[in-house]
Design a protein around this motif. Structure first.
Motif, PDB file in Angstrom:
ATOM      1  N   LEU A  42      47.632   4.589 -14.736  1.00 30.76           N
ATOM      2  CA  LEU A  42      46.472   5.456 -14.537  1.00 30.76           C
ATOM      3  C   LEU A  42      46.085   6.160 -15.826  1.00 30.76           C
ATOM      4  N   TYR A  43      47.046   6.815 -16.479  1.00 33.99           N
ATOM      5  CA  TYR A  43      46.733   7.555 -17.701  1.00 33.99           C
ATOM      6  C   TYR A  43      46.231   6.621 -18.795  1.00 33.99           C
ATOM      7  N   ALA A  44      46.894   5.475 -18.966  1.00 31.98           N
ATOM      8  CA  ALA A  44      46.503   4.560 -20.034  1.00 31.98           C
ATOM      9  C   ALA A  44      45.111   3.986 -19.792  1.00 31.98           C
ATOM     10  N   ALA A  45      44.863   3.492 -18.577  1.00 31.84           N
ATOM     11  CA  ALA A  45      43.596   2.821 -18.297  1.00 31.84           C
ATOM     12  C   ALA A  45      42.437   3.811 -18.184  1.00 31.84           C
ATOM     13  N   ALA A  46      42.658   4.942 -17.502  1.00 29.25           N
ATOM     14  CA  ALA A  46      41.582   5.930 -17.359  1.00 29.25           C
ATOM     15  C   ALA A  46      41.310   6.620 -18.690  1.00 29.25           C
ATOM     16  N   GLY A  47      42.365   6.893 -19.459  1.00 29.57           N
ATOM     17  CA  GLY A  47      42.167   7.509 -20.770  1.00 29.57           C
ATOM     18  C   GLY A  47      41.364   6.611 -21.693  1.00 29.57           C
ATOM     19  N   ARG A  48      41.693   5.319 -21.680  1.00 27.44           N
ATOM     20  CA  ARG A  48      40.960   4.366 -22.522  1.00 27.44           C
ATOM     21  C   ARG A  48      39.503   4.241 -22.066  1.00 27.44           C
ATOM     22  N   LEU A  49      39.288   4.241 -20.759  1.00 27.47           N
ATOM     23  CA  LEU A  49      37.942   4.070 -20.220  1.00 27.47           C
ATOM     24  C   LEU A  49      37.053   5.265 -20.517  1.00 27.47           C
ATOM     25  N   ARG A  56      48.179  10.298 -23.948  1.00 31.24           N
ATOM     26  CA  ARG A  56      48.018  11.390 -22.978  1.00 31.24           C
ATOM     27  C   ARG A  56      47.707  12.724 -23.638  1.00 31.24           C
ATOM     28  N   ARG A  57      48.214  12.903 -24.868  1.00 36.69           N
ATOM     29  CA  ARG A  57      48.021  14.202 -25.526  1.00 36.69           C
ATOM     30  C   ARG A  57      46.603  14.382 -26.032  1.00 36.69           C
ATOM     31  N   ALA A  58      45.802  13.317 -25.996  1.00 37.37           N
ATOM     32  CA  ALA A  58      44.447  13.385 -26.525  1.00 37.37           C
ATOM     33  C   ALA A  58      43.407  13.714 -25.466  1.00 37.37           C
ATOM     34  N   PHE A  59      43.822  13.789 -24.194  1.00 42.64           N
ATOM     35  CA  PHE A  59      42.852  14.098 -23.147  1.00 42.64           C
ATOM     36  C   PHE A  59      43.528  14.857 -22.011  1.00 42.64           C
ATOM     37  N   ASP A  60      42.709  15.514 -21.201  1.00 43.64           N
ATOM     38  CA  ASP A  60      43.195  16.241 -20.026  1.00 43.64           C
ATOM     39  C   ASP A  60      42.815  15.471 -18.770  1.00 43.64           C
ATOM     40  N   LEU A  61      43.731  15.476 -17.811  1.00 43.11           N
ATOM     41  CA  LEU A  61      43.481  14.816 -16.527  1.00 43.11           C
ATOM     42  C   LEU A  61      43.574  15.853 -15.413  1.00 43.11           C
ATOM     43  N   ASP A  62      42.505  15.982 -14.654  1.00 42.69           N
ATOM     44  CA  ASP A  62      42.503  16.860 -13.475  1.00 42.69           C
ATOM     45  C   ASP A  62      43.162  16.087 -12.335  1.00 42.69           C
ATOM     46  N   ARG A 194      40.117  -3.865  -5.434  1.00 43.56           N
ATOM     47  CA  ARG A 194      38.963  -3.007  -5.699  1.00 43.56           C
ATOM     48  C   ARG A 194      39.110  -2.422  -7.095  1.00 43.56           C
ATOM     49  N   THR A 195      37.987  -2.187  -7.755  1.00 42.39           N
ATOM     50  CA  THR A 195      37.998  -1.609  -9.097  1.00 42.39           C
ATOM     51  C   THR A 195      37.276  -0.266  -9.074  1.00 42.39           C
ATOM     52  N   LEU A 196      37.926   0.767  -9.579  1.00 42.94           N
ATOM     53  CA  LEU A 196      37.331   2.102  -9.694  1.00 42.94           C
ATOM     54  C   LEU A 196      36.683   2.198 -11.069  1.00 42.94           C
ATOM     55  N   ASP A 197      35.421   2.594 -11.128  1.00 39.87           N
ATOM     56  CA  ASP A 197      34.672   2.484 -12.371  1.00 39.87           C
ATOM     57  C   ASP A 197      34.619   3.794 -13.150  1.00 39.87           C
ATOM     58  N   LEU A 198      33.862   3.745 -14.249  1.00 44.22           N
ATOM     59  CA  LEU A 198      33.743   4.892 -15.142  1.00 44.22           C
ATOM     60  C   LEU A 198      33.226   6.124 -14.414  1.00 44.22           C
ATOM     61  N   ASP A 199      32.225   5.966 -13.581  1.00 40.86           N
ATOM     62  CA  ASP A 199      31.650   7.121 -12.873  1.00 40.86           C
ATOM     63  C   ASP A 199      32.675   7.793 -11.961  1.00 40.86           C
ATOM     64  N   PHE A 200      33.605   7.005 -11.424  1.00 40.53           N
ATOM     65  CA  PHE A 200      34.625   7.578 -10.545  1.00 40.53           C
ATOM     66  C   PHE A 200      35.543   8.520 -11.338  1.00 40.53           C
ATOM     67  N   PHE A 201      35.893   8.139 -12.569  1.00 44.38           N
ATOM     68  CA  PHE A 201      36.892   8.904 -13.330  1.00 44.38           C
ATOM     69  C   PHE A 201      36.294   9.989 -14.226  1.00 44.38           C
ATOM     70  N   ARG A 207      38.275  14.544 -22.966  1.00 44.87           N
ATOM     71  CA  ARG A 207      38.974  14.452 -24.246  1.00 44.87           C
ATOM     72  C   ARG A 207      39.201  15.835 -24.831  1.00 44.87           C
ATOM     73  N   ARG A 208      40.382  16.053 -25.386  1.00 48.05           N
ATOM     74  CA  ARG A 208      40.689  17.325 -26.031  1.00 48.05           C
ATOM     75  C   ARG A 208      40.095  17.355 -27.435  1.00 48.05           C
TER      76      ARG A 208
END
Length: 298
Positions: A42-49, A56-62, A194-201, A207-208
């Protein structure tokens, strides 16, 4: 003999009535689903997207907001089913919760399961935890459907185990900017995809800002000062991971694994209150100090 027939017929009628009531109860019992999240994926794919980085240290995840969104998505897909819980699989040093993992564990209907992190920040044991839970829940008929957010080929055995007990496994993926981020054998094995897209995340990943330590009155540190800080960070690194971690680190000398090098940079900038980005000579001094301390411990 004929006298026993009415009694036998009565017993059959009562048995049939009992079976009818049981079947009616079963029909009224909703099916149950659970969500299984491989947090590393999740962190790798959503962070890259969303943020353009897997660090992980470059962005925040709610995480709280995202988990609620995943629950809502499952509710719309499994309309006649109830949620058992969300299983959140992540890695941690010595399986000790980080503050972020602890806050996730405190959320309602969420179970955090931890594997280990090695010296290169790679998860170990997470796939086996997912398999254990999937297989156990399916075997005990605790779930009829599993939504699995992950992409590793090692999860194929977990999918097969759950399906062997009659559960359906639905693979959820994260949109990849290019190519795929899920293994083909895993895609072939599941019951649906199913694929969750950019708008979902987008609402849950941000990004920090890069640290800006330089400013008026902030002097550039000397190479010796930076080298000393490198040794300080190395001592802290070894204290946290133990001497056994040297076996993974030393063969790469004079290079550091990317994750360790990034940790070193962030720690050093915090100590120095000065950004070392784009300053190759100071970065080399930092690494030299790190290696000098490490080699004295070997």
């Amino acid at each position: 003999m004929n006298d026993d027939l009415p009694a036998l017929a009565d017993r059959i009628d009562r048995t049939n009535a009992l079976l009818t009531r049981m079947l009616a109860e079963v029909a009224k019992t909703p099916s149950t689903h659970a969500i299984f999240v491989d947090a590393g994926y999740l962190y790798a794919a959503a962070g890259r997207l969303v943020a353009g980085t897997e660090d992980r240290r470059a962005f925040d995840l709610d995480a709280e907001g995202l988990i609620e969104a995943l629950i809502d998505r499952a509710r719309s897909i499994f309309a006649d089913s109830r949620l058992l819980r969300v299983y959140w699989y992540d890695g941690a040093r010595r399986r000790i919760h980080t503050p972020e993992q602890q806050s996730i564990a405190e959320l309602p209907d969420v179970k955090v399961r931890l594997g280990n992190l090695n010296a290169n920040n790679q998860q170990k044991g997470v796939d086996s935890l997912i398999r254990t839970d999937l297989e156990s829940l399916a075997r005990h008929r605790a779930i009829s459907d599993a939504a699995l957010l992950g992409g590793d080929e090692d999860l194929v055995s977990a999918v097969e185990a759950a399906q062997g007990y009659g559960a359906r496994v639905h693979l959820w993926g994260i949109e990849a900017p290019e190519g795929r981020n899920q293994a083909d054998p895993l895609l072939w094995e599941v019951d649906s995809q199913r694929t969750l897209d950019l708008d979902f995340f987008k609402p849950y990943v941000s990004r920090r800002a890069a640290p800006a330590y330089e400013g008026p009155g902030v002097n550039r540190p000397t190479r010796e000062a930076v080298r000393f800080v490198g040794a300080q960070v190395a001592a802290k690194w070894l204290a946290a991971r133990g001497r056994e971690s040297l076996a993974e680190l030393l063969p790469g000398h004079p290079y550091l694994p990317g994750s360790v090098d990034q940790d070193l940079l962030v720690e050093a900038e915090g100590i120095l209150q000065y950004s070392l980005r784009g300053q190759a000579d100071l970065r080399r001094a930092l690494r030299d100090g790190f290696w000098e301390h490490v080699q004295t411990q070997y």
